[in-house]
Design a protein around this motif. Structure first.
Motif, mmCIF file in Angstrom:
data_model
loop_
_atom_site.group_PDB
_atom_site.id
_atom_site.type_symbol
_atom_site.label_atom_id
_atom_site.label_comp_id
_atom_site.label_asym_id
_atom_site.label_seq_id
_atom_site.Cartn_x
_atom_site.Cartn_y
_atom_site.Cartn_z
ATOM 1 N N PRO A 8 27.760 70.149 43.259
ATOM 2 C CA PRO A 8 27.245 69.447 42.068
ATOM 3 C C PRO A 8 25.786 69.799 41.762
ATOM 4 N N LEU A 9 24.963 69.942 42.802
ATOM 5 C CA LEU A 9 23.570 70.316 42.576
ATOM 6 C C LEU A 9 23.462 71.707 41.976
ATOM 7 N N LEU A 10 24.313 72.613 42.422
ATOM 8 C CA LEU A 10 24.333 73.958 41.870
ATOM 9 C C LEU A 10 24.769 73.944 40.408
ATOM 10 N N ALA A 11 25.738 73.120 40.079
ATOM 11 C CA ALA A 11 26.201 73.004 38.692
ATOM 12 C C ALA A 11 25.098 72.433 37.801
ATOM 13 N N ILE A 12 24.379 71.434 38.296
ATOM 14 C CA ILE A 12 23.277 70.851 37.532
ATOM 15 C C ILE A 12 22.167 71.875 37.331
ATOM 16 N N ALA A 16 20.917 73.354 33.722
ATOM 17 C CA ALA A 16 19.511 73.254 33.328
ATOM 18 C C ALA A 16 18.941 74.630 33.014
ATOM 19 N N THR A 17 19.290 75.622 33.812
ATOM 20 C CA THR A 17 18.808 76.988 33.581
ATOM 21 C C THR A 17 19.307 77.522 32.251
#
Length: 102
Positions: A8-12, A16-17
């Motif tokens: 989930p952190l990678l998806a967020i 954002a990027t």
């Protein structure tokens, strides 16, 4: 960090990027866009059309009171120029209609 929490952190981070890359791209391209002619007319009309595409489905699905709230919001915005007050008018109308079962 386990893969359950990192995904989930990678998806967020990816979202954002991409979001900020699109914003930066728009800023960098804005100097190269035509400042006159049909393209400028199109770009000037775009915010209104996007706003309508967001408002109309909600107004249609909300029925009569949704239409009344939409019209009152538009009239308030045209008369006062105050976006916050206009949104407040629409929200109050919808809330009252739902609260009183109208």
């Amino acid at each position: 960090m386990s893969s359950e929490t990192s995904l989930p952190l990678l998806a967020i981070a990816a979202a954002a990027t991409v979001t900020y890359a699109l914003r930066l791209g728009g800023l960098l391209l804005s100097d190269r866009l035509p400042k006159t002619g049909r393209f400028k007319q199109f770009m000037d009309a775009l915010p209104g059309t996007i706003l309508l595409s967001l408002i109309m489905p909600a107004a249609l699905s909300a029925g009569l009171w949704g239409w009344i709230a939409t019209i009152c919001t538009a009239l308030c915005s045209l008369r006062t120029g105050n976006i916050f007050l206009s949104m407040l008018v629409g929200v109050v109308i919808v809330a009252l209609s739902r609260n009183y079962g109208l």
